[in-house]
Scaffold this active site. Structure first.
Site, PDB file in Angstrom:
ATOM      1  N   ASN A   1     -19.003  31.112  29.117  1.00 40.60           N
ATOM      2  CA  ASN A   1     -19.767  31.640  30.256  1.00 40.60           C
ATOM      3  C   ASN A   1     -19.125  31.333  31.607  1.00 40.60           C
ATOM      4  OD1 ASN A   1     -21.809  33.289  29.461  1.00 40.60           O
ATOM      5  ND2 ASN A   1     -23.268  31.629  29.076  1.00 40.60           N
TER       6      ASN A   1
ATOM      7  N   CYS B   1     -25.290  29.271  20.877  1.00 41.95           N
ATOM      8  CA  CYS B   1     -24.175  30.223  21.019  1.00 41.95           C
ATOM      9  C   CYS B   1     -23.021  29.612  21.787  1.00 41.95           C
ATOM     10  CB  CYS B   1     -24.630  31.526  21.664  1.00 41.95           C
ATOM     11  SG  CYS B   1     -25.109  32.717  20.403  1.00 41.95           S
ATOM     12  N   PHE B   2     -23.121  28.327  22.106  1.00 37.68           N
ATOM     13  CA  PHE B   2     -22.021  27.547  22.676  1.00 37.68           C
ATOM     14  C   PHE B   2     -21.506  28.144  23.987  1.00 37.68           C
ATOM     15  CE2 PHE B   2     -21.628  28.289  18.037  1.00 37.68           C
ATOM     16  CZ  PHE B   2     -22.501  27.273  17.684  1.00 37.68           C
ATOM     17  N   CYS B   3     -22.413  28.706  24.767  1.00 42.87           N
ATOM     18  CA  CYS B   3     -22.041  29.306  26.069  1.00 42.87           C
ATOM     19  C   CYS B   3     -21.034  30.426  25.883  1.00 42.87           C
ATOM     20  CB  CYS B   3     -21.452  28.274  27.031  1.00 42.87           C
ATOM     21  SG  CYS B   3     -22.607  27.058  27.568  1.00 42.87           S
ATOM     22  N   ASN B   4     -21.018  31.069  24.722  1.00 46.93           N
ATOM     23  CA  ASN B   4     -20.087  32.175  24.486  1.00 46.93           C
ATOM     24  C   ASN B   4     -20.904  33.362  23.950  1.00 46.93           C
ATOM     25  OD1 ASN B   4     -18.096  33.955  23.567  1.00 46.93           O
ATOM     26  ND2 ASN B   4     -16.693  32.298  23.035  1.00 46.93           N
TER      27      ASN B   4
END
Ligand SMILES: Cc1ncc(COP(=O)(O)O)c(C=O)c1O
Length: 466
Positions: free
Chosen positions: A136, A393-396
């Site tokens: 992100n 979502c692991f900032c993705n």
């Protein structure tokens, strides 16, 4: 075929035998992991530090007097010397010639990305091109690009491997031949699927008129990034991901040839040579100082040099090989796990073999009726086993949407609900996309992971079988 698990592992991954220095290191320097019974599998989230890194840093701080570097007094000079030494060491570690690159200290990789985003000369008709697969903090640059009138384009990923199709990339890169300031951003290693995206894209993109931002935050901890061989224009990093300590320090490695294009939107203490109130003028400092707002973290930056030396004493190739072997074994075994009715326990997002992939395995677990087990349940059970893994979502989000096959239309429907016009919580989002998995489970290995860590994870996964 050997009949115990470890022998089978070595049979399939003989390279692990060349990494036993790390077992001795773990016993010496990371004994707290085993003493406290932790199975640490979140290296993409953050690396772990050796006891000696903290000890050396502590000794340095307690045997000297350091003052704020922006002066010429003795304590100030002592701090400046260490900060500059660390800066040179970072360049040396990445084999970046000081004639070609500078190292700007930031708070973390996100801080480095923001520096680029806010100062890059996007303009009308220019492009910001990026892969769906991005953190992100790279996605966020699109807001700077749009405000300045640039077009923002995402390159999709292909299932099942979640890589980019080369021919498709070539066609997107054609857009760069417009004489404008165009920026292409991608991660050297995905923090979602762990795909290693090719580094030869950098020269391909240069040849088509793009500046290249290579996000190395997830790549650098277990891969060699040699800036003598590849020449991205901007490289953001977070040091805690590489060697655990210190947190709060990252860097932007920037090519001097492109640095002159950046126009900072403000000035601050430390970034100028002269600023005047009545004269209403300011003059930016030369080099890294122009990008380091205020006082740098001068007590922690020396610990970066200690951490880099620690990595060098182990050898990044040894770390890489260990990560490769353990990842391969984890993939093989998770894929073999089947419920009594033959249905698979896991669905892994991204490559299923170790070629061109790193040490994170992202997956969802399914019951025998092929329904996803809620990631919050998995996390809770893992916590009970003292296993540190990560869910979400692991900032993705781009990689997540492709992996979980959440369509643009479904997202538009969620984002246009009147009751959530201002705020959308994660729970609202989960409910909105109904019975699809709204996130995944990521297990990532790194510097001092060992065979027992993976066996612990596999035992835990086995308990989910019905
Ligand atoms: C690929 C990638 N880029 C950028 C970041 C941002 O790093 P930080 O949170 O340290 O700023 C991360 C963090 O997980 C990452 O994995």
């Amino acid at each position: 075929m050997p009949n115990n698990h470890y022998a089978q592992f070595i049979y399939h991954y003989p390279g692990y035998d060349r990494t036993h220095t790390i077992d001795a290191l773990r016993e010496r320097e990371y004994i707290r992991l085993d003493r406290l019974g932790h199975i640490y599998l979140d290296y993409t989230g953050g690396g772990l530090y050796a006891d000696s890194q903290v000890r050396q840093h502590h000794e340095l701080l307690t045997s000297h007097v350091f003052g704020n570097p922006h002066s010429l007094n003795p304590t100030s000079l002592a701090a400046t010397e260490l900060v500059e030494s660390a800066r040179q060491y970072v360049l040396k570690y990445f084999n970046a010639s000081p004639d070609e690159y500078i190292c700007i200290f930031t708070q973390n990789a996100s801080g480095a990305l923001k520096l680029v985003g806010e100062a890059y000369p996007f303009g009308k008709g220019c492009h910001y091109l990026l892969t769906f697969d991005n953190h992100n903090s790279v996605n966020g640059i699109r807001e700077f690009a749009r405000i300045k009138g640039a077009d923002v384009t995402y390159i999709p990923l292909m299932l099942p491997d979640m890589r980019v199709d080369d021919a498709m990339l070539d066609s997107y890169l054609e857009e760069g031949m417009n004489g404008c300031a165009n920026l292409f951003a991608y991660p050297a290693q995905s923090n979602f699927s762990s795909v290693l995206h090719p580094l030869d894209w950098i020269e391909k993109a240069h040849a088509k008129g793009w500046d290249v931002l290579l996000d190395a935050a997830a790549f650098a901890p277990s891969n060699r990034l040699d800036l003598g061989r590849v020449k991205p224009d901007f490289v953001p990093l977070s040091f805690y991901k590489m060697f655990g300590y210190p947190t709060g320090v990252g860097a932007l490695l920037a090519r001097k040839a492109v640095l002159g294009k950046l126009h900072r939107p403000w000035f601050a203490g430390g970034t100028i040579t002269v600023a005047s109130v009545q004269g209403d003028k300011y003059y930016l400092a030369e080099g890294p100082a122009a990008f380091e707002d205020g006082t740098v973290d001068y007590l922690n930056i020396p610990a970066v040099e200690i951490g880099l030396k620690h990595l060098e004493s182990i050898g990044i190739q040894t770390i890489h090989e260990r990560v490769r072997c353990l990842t391969g074994w984890m993939l093989d075994n998770l894929l073999d796990m089947k419920h009594t009715n033959g249905k698979p326990l896991v669905r892994i997002y991204g490559p299923l073999v170790t070629e061109m992939r790193g040490g994170a395995v992202t997956a969802n677990f399914f019951n025998k009726d092929e329904k996803p087990i809620d990631i919050r349940v998995i996390e809770k059970l893992a916590n009970e086993h003292n296993i540190s893994l990560r869910t979400g979502c692991f900032c993705n989000p781009g990689a997540g949407e492709i992996a979980l096959q959440i369509s643009k239309m479904e997202l538009a429907a969620c984002f246009s609900q009147p009751q959530i016009a201002q705020r959308l919580t994660y729970d609202d989002f989960r409910l909105c996309i109904d019975d699809k998995a709204s996130g995944a489970v990521r297990v990532s290995v790194g510097l001092v992971s060992n065979f027992d860590d993976i066996q612990g994870l596999l035992k835990f996964a086995g308990e989910l079988l019905e």
